[in-house]
Design a protein around this motif. Structure first.
Motif, PDB file in Angstrom:
ATOM      1  N   ASN A 342     -19.719  73.485  14.536  1.00  0.00           N
ATOM      2  CA  ASN A 342     -19.140  72.431  13.568  1.00  0.00           C
ATOM      3  C   ASN A 342     -20.018  71.398  14.803  1.00  0.00           C
ATOM      4  O   ASN A 342     -21.059  70.424  15.059  1.00  0.00           O
ATOM      5  CB  ASN A 342     -18.157  71.723  13.359  1.00  0.00           C
ATOM      6  CG  ASN A 342     -18.098  72.451  12.219  1.00  0.00           C
ATOM      7  OD1 ASN A 342     -19.323  72.981  11.377  1.00  0.00           O
ATOM      8  ND2 ASN A 342     -17.017  72.444  11.214  1.00  0.00           N
ATOM      9  N   ALA A 343     -20.002  71.775  16.423  1.00  0.00           N
ATOM     10  CA  ALA A 343     -19.519  70.706  17.005  1.00  0.00           C
ATOM     11  C   ALA A 343     -21.034  71.293  17.410  1.00  0.00           C
ATOM     12  O   ALA A 343     -21.563  69.750  17.672  1.00  0.00           O
ATOM     13  CB  ALA A 343     -18.410  71.389  18.039  1.00  0.00           C
ATOM     14  N   PHE A 346     -23.083  69.691  14.634  1.00  0.00           N
ATOM     15  CA  PHE A 346     -23.458  67.782  14.104  1.00  0.00           C
ATOM     16  C   PHE A 346     -22.943  66.483  15.255  1.00  0.00           C
ATOM     17  O   PHE A 346     -23.140  65.533  15.794  1.00  0.00           O
ATOM     18  CB  PHE A 346     -21.908  67.139  14.117  1.00  0.00           C
ATOM     19  CG  PHE A 346     -21.860  67.706  12.271  1.00  0.00           C
ATOM     20  CD1 PHE A 346     -22.244  67.280  11.477  1.00  0.00           C
ATOM     21  CD2 PHE A 346     -20.413  68.781  11.805  1.00  0.00           C
ATOM     22  CE1 PHE A 346     -21.887  67.667  10.154  1.00  0.00           C
ATOM     23  CE2 PHE A 346     -20.168  69.471  10.836  1.00  0.00           C
ATOM     24  CZ  PHE A 346     -20.937  68.862   9.592  1.00  0.00           C
ATOM     25  N   ASP A 375     -17.347  67.037  21.365  1.00  0.00           N
ATOM     26  CA  ASP A 375     -19.265  67.582  21.506  1.00  0.00           C
ATOM     27  C   ASP A 375     -19.234  66.017  21.613  1.00  0.00           C
ATOM     28  O   ASP A 375     -17.921  65.111  21.571  1.00  0.00           O
ATOM     29  CB  ASP A 375     -19.231  67.614  20.010  1.00  0.00           C
ATOM     30  CG  ASP A 375     -18.843  66.825  19.095  1.00  0.00           C
ATOM     31  OD1 ASP A 375     -18.756  65.649  18.674  1.00  0.00           O
ATOM     32  OD2 ASP A 375     -18.386  67.972  18.100  1.00  0.00           O
ATOM     33  N   GLY A 379     -19.142  61.761  15.501  1.00  0.00           N
ATOM     34  CA  GLY A 379     -18.101  61.820  15.276  1.00  0.00           C
ATOM     35  C   GLY A 379     -17.580  61.305  14.018  1.00  0.00           C
ATOM     36  O   GLY A 379     -18.567  62.066  12.646  1.00  0.00           O
ATOM     37  N   ILE A 388     -10.670  66.155   6.314  1.00  0.00           N
ATOM     38  CA  ILE A 388     -11.705  67.192   6.615  1.00  0.00           C
ATOM     39  C   ILE A 388     -11.235  69.036   6.547  1.00  0.00           C
ATOM     40  O   ILE A 388     -11.582  69.636   6.883  1.00  0.00           O
ATOM     41  CB  ILE A 388     -12.744  66.872   8.346  1.00  0.00           C
ATOM     42  CG1 ILE A 388     -11.676  66.684   8.883  1.00  0.00           C
ATOM     43  CG2 ILE A 388     -13.353  65.858   8.035  1.00  0.00           C
ATOM     44  CD1 ILE A 388     -11.821  67.085  10.431  1.00  0.00           C
ATOM     45  N   ASN A 393     -13.525  69.800   1.731  1.00  0.00           N
ATOM     46  CA  ASN A 393     -13.774  68.493   2.061  1.00  0.00           C
ATOM     47  C   ASN A 393     -14.714  68.126   2.820  1.00  0.00           C
ATOM     48  O   ASN A 393     -15.061  69.619   3.605  1.00  0.00           O
ATOM     49  CB  ASN A 393     -12.940  67.623   2.727  1.00  0.00           C
ATOM     50  CG  ASN A 393     -11.595  67.582   1.296  1.00  0.00           C
ATOM     51  OD1 ASN A 393     -12.047  68.192  -0.032  1.00  0.00           O
ATOM     52  ND2 ASN A 393     -10.728  67.367   1.340  1.00  0.00           N
ATOM     53  N   VAL A 395     -17.108  65.022   5.035  1.00  0.00           N
ATOM     54  CA  VAL A 395     -17.236  63.931   5.047  1.00  0.00           C
ATOM     55  C   VAL A 395     -18.531  63.130   4.573  1.00  0.00           C
ATOM     56  O   VAL A 395     -20.059  63.726   4.895  1.00  0.00           O
ATOM     57  CB  VAL A 395     -17.426  63.325   6.344  1.00  0.00           C
ATOM     58  CG1 VAL A 395     -17.678  61.725   7.095  1.00  0.00           C
ATOM     59  CG2 VAL A 395     -16.804  63.398   7.988  1.00  0.00           C
ATOM     60  N   GLY A 405     -23.944  73.188   4.331  1.00  0.00           N
ATOM     61  CA  GLY A 405     -22.181  74.439   4.585  1.00  0.00           C
ATOM     62  C   GLY A 405     -21.266  73.861   3.244  1.00  0.00           C
ATOM     63  O   GLY A 405     -21.674  73.232   2.551  1.00  0.00           O
ATOM     64  N   THR A 406     -20.044  74.591   3.394  1.00  0.00           N
ATOM     65  CA  THR A 406     -19.338  75.208   2.107  1.00  0.00           C
ATOM     66  C   THR A 406     -17.918  73.927   2.314  1.00  0.00           C
ATOM     67  O   THR A 406     -17.750  73.991   1.176  1.00  0.00           O
ATOM     68  CB  THR A 406     -18.809  76.549   2.010  1.00  0.00           C
ATOM     69  OG1 THR A 406     -17.796  76.242   3.379  1.00  0.00           O
ATOM     70  CG2 THR A 406     -19.708  77.227   1.943  1.00  0.00           C
ATOM     71  N   GLY A 409     -14.557  75.858   6.169  1.00  0.00           N
ATOM     72  CA  GLY A 409     -15.092  76.541   7.666  1.00  0.00           C
ATOM     73  C   GLY A 409     -13.672  75.541   8.173  1.00  0.00           C
ATOM     74  O   GLY A 409     -12.498  76.792   8.600  1.00  0.00           O
ATOM     75  N   LEU A 410     -13.341  74.445   8.141  1.00  0.00           N
ATOM     76  CA  LEU A 410     -11.721  73.698   8.761  1.00  0.00           C
ATOM     77  C   LEU A 410     -10.847  73.963   8.041  1.00  0.00           C
ATOM     78  O   LEU A 410      -9.656  74.607   8.483  1.00  0.00           O
ATOM     79  CB  LEU A 410     -12.161  72.925   8.766  1.00  0.00           C
ATOM     80  CG  LEU A 410     -13.229  71.938   9.828  1.00  0.00           C
ATOM     81  CD1 LEU A 410     -13.443  70.689  10.037  1.00  0.00           C
ATOM     82  CD2 LEU A 410     -12.645  71.707  11.251  1.00  0.00           C
ATOM     83  N   THR A 434     -16.584  64.248  18.792  1.00  0.00           N
ATOM     84  CA  THR A 434     -15.186  65.064  18.168  1.00  0.00           C
ATOM     85  C   THR A 434     -14.310  65.544  19.399  1.00  0.00           C
ATOM     86  O   THR A 434     -15.385  66.278  19.937  1.00  0.00           O
ATOM     87  CB  THR A 434     -15.557  65.513  16.945  1.00  0.00           C
ATOM     88  OG1 THR A 434     -16.540  64.365  15.656  1.00  0.00           O
ATOM     89  CG2 THR A 434     -14.482  65.852  16.565  1.00  0.00           C
ATOM     90  N   PHE A 436     -11.966  68.490  18.781  1.00  0.00           N
ATOM     91  CA  PHE A 436     -11.683  69.971  18.001  1.00  0.00           C
ATOM     92  C   PHE A 436     -10.214  70.704  19.065  1.00  0.00           C
ATOM     93  O   PHE A 436     -10.801  70.948  19.328  1.00  0.00           O
ATOM     94  CB  PHE A 436     -11.431  70.812  16.548  1.00  0.00           C
ATOM     95  CG  PHE A 436     -12.522  70.071  15.547  1.00  0.00           C
ATOM     96  CD1 PHE A 436     -11.477  69.695  14.222  1.00  0.00           C
ATOM     97  CD2 PHE A 436     -13.734  69.187  15.359  1.00  0.00           C
ATOM     98  CE1 PHE A 436     -11.746  69.216  13.379  1.00  0.00           C
ATOM     99  CE2 PHE A 436     -14.259  68.901  14.236  1.00  0.00           C
ATOM    100  CZ  PHE A 436     -13.701  68.525  13.030  1.00  0.00           C
TER     101      PHE A 436
HETATM  102  P1  ADP Z   1     -18.838  72.885   6.367  1.00  0.00           P
HETATM  103  O1  ADP Z   1     -19.087  72.937   7.938  1.00  0.00           O
HETATM  104  O2  ADP Z   1     -19.033  74.333   6.352  1.00  0.00           O
HETATM  105  O3  ADP Z   1     -19.241  71.679   5.644  1.00  0.00           O
HETATM  106  P2  ADP Z   1     -16.230  72.304   7.334  1.00  0.00           P
HETATM  107  O4  ADP Z   1     -15.097  72.263   6.652  1.00  0.00           O
HETATM  108  O5  ADP Z   1     -16.370  73.300   8.223  1.00  0.00           O
HETATM  109  O6  ADP Z   1     -17.172  72.312   6.770  1.00  0.00           O
HETATM  110  O7  ADP Z   1     -16.490  70.728   8.055  1.00  0.00           O
HETATM  111  C1  ADP Z   1     -16.201  70.204   7.480  1.00  0.00           C
HETATM  112  C2  ADP Z   1     -16.612  68.933   7.359  1.00  0.00           C
HETATM  113  O8  ADP Z   1     -15.587  67.415   8.284  1.00  0.00           O
HETATM  114  C3  ADP Z   1     -18.684  68.672   8.132  1.00  0.00           C
HETATM  115  O9  ADP Z   1     -18.870  68.457   6.086  1.00  0.00           O
HETATM  116  C4  ADP Z   1     -17.730  67.457   8.479  1.00  0.00           C
HETATM  117  O10 ADP Z   1     -18.948  66.421   7.453  1.00  0.00           O
HETATM  118  C5  ADP Z   1     -16.696  67.239   9.497  1.00  0.00           C
HETATM  119  N1  ADP Z   1     -16.764  67.620  10.654  1.00  0.00           N
HETATM  120  C6  ADP Z   1     -16.622  69.518  11.704  1.00  0.00           C
HETATM  121  N2  ADP Z   1     -16.769  69.132  12.782  1.00  0.00           N
HETATM  122  C7  ADP Z   1     -17.310  68.081  12.996  1.00  0.00           C
HETATM  123  C8  ADP Z   1     -17.775  67.911  13.811  1.00  0.00           C
HETATM  124  N3  ADP Z   1     -17.378  68.093  15.417  1.00  0.00           N
HETATM  125  N4  ADP Z   1     -18.128  66.089  14.438  1.00  0.00           N
HETATM  126  C9  ADP Z   1     -18.191  65.386  13.253  1.00  0.00           C
HETATM  127  N5  ADP Z   1     -17.924  65.711  12.199  1.00  0.00           N
HETATM  128  C10 ADP Z   1     -17.629  67.104  11.883  1.00  0.00           C
END
Ligand code: ADP
Length: 732
Positions: A342-343, A346, A375, A379, A388, A393, A395, A405-406, A409-410, A434, A436
């Motif tokens: 993700n990092a 994004f 990262d 943001g 998220i 879910n 953003v 993405g689905t 992951g988070l 961001t 995490f």
């Molecule tokens: P996916 O990446 O498959 O969409 P995740 O559950 O991993 O699903 O992430 C959910 C959402 O959280 C992402 O779609 C993004 O909107 C936001 N997100 C996650 N990590 C970051 C990041 N490092 N910077 C910005 N937004 C992030």
């Protein structure tokens, strides 16, 4: 007698009579007076008595009216109480100490449907009798006598427990009996029919939901299988296509097919994982592993995509934290892959930094390990931060829509960290970046050998050259912990001015202005032979550069601590520029007898495309390959062919792979155990156990990889066969 005498006598007589009269009159007067006095006293007494009588009469009157009022009040209270008891929907009855009914409300009596016998005075036993004889109560399998005895026993107990009975019309009544002072018993008969029905409905709904959830899991497992099988064809063929002679455009198409296939598989795995966690089917498999190495391996994997975007991928692993822990490396890697992925995804410029710190509270206790992934990307808005971690879910914004993405992951990461007894969090500033983080307890694993942290004595001072402050800070800290005094420079020209006071130059590769290789050349041009170590995120590229010869070591960035120490230990003092990594050892060619048979490989696979994929994947190997289209055929071929290795698809129509394996194993009496490798699209936990229990030795998940198949075949090669690959093995 003379007249005179007569007259005198008469006068004397008259006089005497007159005196008597007077006397009598006086007596009468006295008596009269006495009588008058008495009469007066008497009348006074009467007046007094009359007054008293009046008072008493008044009091009497008051008492009487008070009594009436009290009586009325009692009546009202009684009426109200009874009215209330009547209005309650549940039955109410009072029995005396001899168990005779004193009173019961209509609800209680209604059960008896007008039976005359049920009225005040009736005994409890008689009520029980009526209940059974008239068939009012549903006594199930017990006999009426048994039922009555059981009910009576309960009634006679000191504190009878509540009891639910079922009536002929399906109503459920809960009996609550309380024994009061003097032996009276108050009975409440609560109609709980609705509650019972509701409970039944709930149970049925729950059973249904559970069945649906099982069906969902089974559906997912099947779908995953069904999707993986054709994907085997797609990814496998694309991989093979990539190995052929292609134009640039064709290669791009083939790569796209393969990458898309792999991305699709990643999604399938996500969905499968999530449903496993949902169904509480996911279990952790803790084992000793090296956390630092695990992070570096991941970073290596992501390095190409980070490099393409011009991002720095950095690792800052706490100097004082052990690296070997007991944990589930696969799942920890999964969380890290998601956060790091993700990092990188994004972030368009800047860096991604993985920081690991930890504390070992008491020796023997698990260490609390904190990992943060920071990262400098787009943001996350504050109101979306909690959101998220939910499933599916993302953003929702223009920028995030640009990334695929689905959104699972988070959610999966959070569940996994919860499962490990840790927590996960996020901090973010929209437009700035961001961070995490997660924190998990990890028992420290036994160190295999104590680490040698000693450096050559001459190495006391170093110059670190890097345009990134974060990079400089990490290196400063690492070197400082080794007792090296560090001078930091943000650019090469700075370093050139300070070469006199240093034993080592540690430089970054890519820097604005003078890059690391140019700096190395400039140092040599200036006549200095100080050892130079360069850290690069693209060592392959740097390796080609003529300036490479100035470097004592070239290290792939981010560099694990151990590798850095090893490199620093290995460099010679000024002038001797050694390479740290010796060239990979080439295995000595087999000395082989001249005539040998080829290795025999049996593969059972019902799907035609997959048979084709398999045969293409092993086409470069010098082997004899035979296919079986189902289990039955595999068993027969095994006997005829005596293969050196068997690849066995698990789900096949007719006899499946597990059954075929059991039969083959049963035939193998005494002789060599032939390695058997399962090929399966099932990726559910527990499948592997079933497969291994059937007698298979290894397990390959579809889509199959050429490399994995080759590896298995090479490992199974008996001494008396030709090696499937030419003498110098080039696999991998
Ligand atoms: P996916 O990446 O498959 O969409 P995740 O559950 O991993 O699903 O992430 C959910 C959402 O959280 C992402 O779609 C993004 O909107 C936001 N997100 C996650 N990590 C970051 C990041 N490092 N910077 C910005 N937004 C992030």
């Amino acid at each position: 007698m003379s007249l005179a005498n007569k007259l005198a006598e008469e006068r004397r007589g008259r006089l005497a009579a007159e005196r008597l009269l007077e006397q009598k009159q006086a007596e009468l007067q006295a008596a009269n007076r006495k009588l008058g006095l008495h009469a007066r006293a008497l009348s006074e007494e009467i007046v007094e008595t009359r007054a008293e009588v009046q008072t008493v009469r008044d009091e009497n009157q008051r008492v009487k009216s008070d009594l009436t009022e009290a009586h009325q009040k009692v009546e009202i209270a009684e009426r109200r109480l009874w009215h209330s008891i009547q209005t309650i929907q549940d039955g109410f009855a009072v029995f005396d100490a001899d168990s005779r009914l004193i009173a019961a409300n209509d609800a209680y009596l209604s059960v008896f449907d007008g039976l005359e016998a049920v009225k005040p005075g009736v005994r409890y036993v008689e009520i029980l009798q009526l209940l059974t004889e008239e068939g009012i109560v549903d006594i199930g399998d017990t006999t009426p006598a048994e039922w009555r005895e059981m009910m009576l026993d309960r009634w006679q107990g000191d504190a009878p427990g509540p009891r639910v009975i079922r009536l002929w019309n399906g109503q459920y009544i809960k009996l609550i009996d309380r024994r009061g002072h003097g032996g009276d018993v108050v009975t409440l008969a609560l109609n709980i029919t609705d509650t019972v029905h509701y409970e039944k409905e709930l149970k049925a709904a729950r059973r249904k939901a559970e069945a649906a959830s099982r069906a969902k899991s089974a559906f997912l497992a099947n779908m995953s299988h069904e999707i993986r099988t054709p994907m085997n064809g797609v990814v496998g063929m694309a991989e093979l296509l990539g190995d052929t002679e292609l134009t640039g455009e064709q290669r791009m198409y083939a790569d796209t097919i393969r990458n898309s296939g792999e991305a699709l598989l990643a999604i399938i795995n996500d969905v499968l994982d999530y449903s496993k966690i949902e169904a509480e089917k996911l279990v952790l498999h803790p084992e000793p592993f090296d956390l630092e190495r695990c992070i570096h391996e991941l970073v290596m994997l992501l390095q190409p995509s980070a490099r393409d975007k011009g991002l720095d991928l950095l690792v800052d692993y706490d100097m004082f934290l052990p690296t070997r822990f007991e944990g589930d490396p696969g799942r920890i890697r999964q969380v890290l892959t998601n956060l790091l992925g993700n990092a990188v995804k994004f972030t368009t410029e800047g860096h991604v930094l993985v920081r690991v710190v930890g504390m070992e509270r008491n020796p023997g206790d698990p260490a609390q390990v904190h990992v943060t992934v920071e990262d400098t990307g787009i943001g996350i808005p504050p109101d979306k931060l909690d959101h998220i971690f939910g499933e599916f879910n993302q953003v929702d914004g223009d920028h995030s829509r640009a990334f695929e993405g689905t959104g699972l992951g988070l959610a999966i990461s959070k569940r996994l960290i919860d499962l490990m007894g840790g927590r996960i969090w996020v901090d973010s500033r929209e437009g700035h970046g961001t961070c995490f983080g997660f924190s998990i307890p990890l028992p420290v694993a036994e160190e295999t050998a104590p680490e040698d942290m000693s450096l050559p004595d001459w190495l006391r001072r170093a110059i670190v050259v890097d345009d990134q402050p974060v990079n400089r800070a990490i290196l400063e800290r690492q070197l400082d912990a080794l007792g090296i005094q560090v001078t930091s420079c943000a650019e090469g020209s700075d370093a050139l001015d300070r070469l006199e006071d240093t034993d080592l130059v540690l430089t970054d590769h890519n820097m604005p202005g003078m890059d690391g290789l140019e700096l190395a050349a400039a140092i040599r041009d200036a006549g200095h032979d100080v050892p130079i170590v360069m850290l690069s995120s693209n060592t392959g590229f740097a390796e080609q550069d003529p300036a490479r010869r100035h470097l004592a070591a070239l290290l792939q960035r981010p560099v694990p601590r151990r590798t850095l120490f090893a490199a620093l230990r290995g460099i010679g003092r000024a002038g001797t520029h050694e390479q740290t990594a010796p060239p990979p050892e080439v295995p000595a060619p087999h000395t082989v007898p001249t005539v040998q048979r080829a290795m025999r490989v049996l593969a059972a696979e019902d799907n035609r495309t997959n048979r084709l994929v398999f045969s293409k994947m092993v086409k470069d190997l010098d082997i004899e390959l035979e296919f079986a289209a189902d289990g039955q055929e595999a068993v027969a071929l095994f006997q005829r062919l005596a293969p050196d290795i068997v690849f066995m698809d698990i789900s096949m129509p007719g006899m499946d792979g597990c059954e075929a394996t059991r039969r083959i194993r049963a035939q193998e009496t005494g002789g060599r155990r032939v390695p058997m490798v399962a090929m399966t699209a099932h990726a559910m936990d527990g499948d592997a156990d079933d497969i291994l229990a059937a007698g298979l030795d290894h397990y390959l998940t579809k889509p199959l990889r050429k490399e994995a198949i080759t590896e298995r075949i090479l490992a199974a090669c008996p001494a008396d066969t030709r090696p499937p690959l030419p003498a110098v093995q080039t696999s991998g």
